[in-house]
Design a protein around this motif. Structure first.
Motif, PDB file in Angstrom:
ATOM      1  N   ILE A  52       0.839  -1.206   0.000  1.00 36.82           N
ATOM      2  CA  ILE A  52       0.000   0.000   0.000  1.00 36.82           C
ATOM      3  C   ILE A  52       0.869   1.250   0.000  1.00 36.82           C
ATOM      4  N   GLU A  53       1.895   1.275   0.838  1.00 30.35           N
ATOM      5  CA  GLU A  53       2.783   2.444   0.930  1.00 30.35           C
ATOM      6  C   GLU A  53       3.497   2.708  -0.392  1.00 30.35           C
ATOM      7  N   THR A  55       2.522   1.824  -3.336  1.00 26.77           N
ATOM      8  CA  THR A  55       1.522   2.256  -4.315  1.00 26.77           C
ATOM      9  C   THR A  55       1.186   3.733  -4.118  1.00 26.77           C
ATOM     10  N   LYS A  56       1.125   4.183  -2.872  1.00 24.92           N
ATOM     11  CA  LYS A  56       0.885   5.601  -2.582  1.00 24.92           C
ATOM     12  C   LYS A  56       2.013   6.459  -3.146  1.00 24.92           C
ATOM     13  N   HIS A  57       3.249   5.955  -3.072  1.00 20.91           N
ATOM     14  CA  HIS A  57       4.386   6.704  -3.624  1.00 20.91           C
ATOM     15  C   HIS A  57       4.285   6.825  -5.137  1.00 20.91           C
ATOM     16  N   TYR A  59       1.460   6.491  -6.992  1.00 20.83           N
ATOM     17  CA  TYR A  59       0.211   7.164  -7.369  1.00 20.83           C
ATOM     18  C   TYR A  59      -0.223   8.098  -6.229  1.00 20.83           C
ATOM     19  N   PRO A  60       0.485   9.195  -6.005  1.00 26.59           N
ATOM     20  CA  PRO A  60       0.197  10.051  -4.846  1.00 26.59           C
ATOM     21  C   PRO A  60      -1.168  10.744  -4.898  1.00 26.59           C
ATOM     22  N   SER A  63      -6.624   7.617  -4.440  1.00 32.78           N
ATOM     23  CA  SER A  63      -7.077   7.125  -3.141  1.00 32.78           C
ATOM     24  C   SER A  63      -7.352   5.622  -3.263  1.00 32.78           C
ATOM     25  N   LEU A  64      -7.092   4.904  -2.188  1.00 35.80           N
ATOM     26  CA  LEU A  64      -7.294   3.463  -2.160  1.00 35.80           C
ATOM     27  C   LEU A  64      -8.772   3.166  -1.961  1.00 35.80           C
ATOM     28  N   LEU A  88      -7.715   1.558  -7.139  1.00 37.77           N
ATOM     29  CA  LEU A  88      -7.479   2.978  -6.864  1.00 37.77           C
ATOM     30  C   LEU A  88      -8.468   3.865  -7.612  1.00 37.77           C
ATOM     31  N   GLN A  90      -8.522   7.869  -9.053  1.00 44.60           N
ATOM     32  CA  GLN A  90      -7.755   9.090  -9.278  1.00 44.60           C
ATOM     33  C   GLN A  90      -8.532   9.951 -10.259  1.00 44.60           C
TER      34      GLN A  90
END
Length: 120
Positions: A52-53, A55-57, A59-60, A63-64, A88, A90
């Motif tokens: 998850i972390e 993926t956040k980096h 695709y900032p 939202s999950l 996600l 976006q």
């Protein structure tokens, strides 16, 4: 002189005892299954947080929405992979991302994280 209960009462009491024993058995089985599920969840929990972390980096702005643990694969040389599918959102687009986390089992050490968007 001992007093005996009528057969109808004895049969009803026996059915009640059997029902209580059945309820205890079901309750115990459910508790064991819940404990096993909790233990299974902890085996990939650390790697799901890393997936998850990372993926956040990548695709900032996204939202999950949801995620799925696909499973673990044992590789040669003491390595394993945990695979996840993250969904996600976006802007006006929703899409999936497959995330593969490779790690060393014995050392509990991260080796790599690979991602690819789903075709649909």
């Amino acid at each position: 002189m001992s007093q005996r209960y009528p057969k109808a009462i004895t049969g009803t009491a026996r059915a009640g005892v059997l029902l209580a024993l059945l309820a205890i058995a079901v309750w115990t089985a459910l508790a064991v299954r819940a404990e096993q599920a909790d233990a299974a969840d902890t085996t990939y929990h650390k790697w799901s947080l890393i997936a998850i972390e990372e993926t956040k980096h990548k695709y900032p702005q996204a939202s999950l929405v949801d995620y799925l643990h696909i499973g673990r694969t044992q590789l040669e040389g003491g390595l394993s992979e945990e695979k996840f599918k993250l969904w996600l959102r976006q802007a006006d687009r929703e899409f999936g991302v497959f995330v593969t986390v490779r790690f060393n089992d014995a050392e509990d050490r991260l080796i790599s994280v690979a991602m690819s968007e789903t075709p649909r």
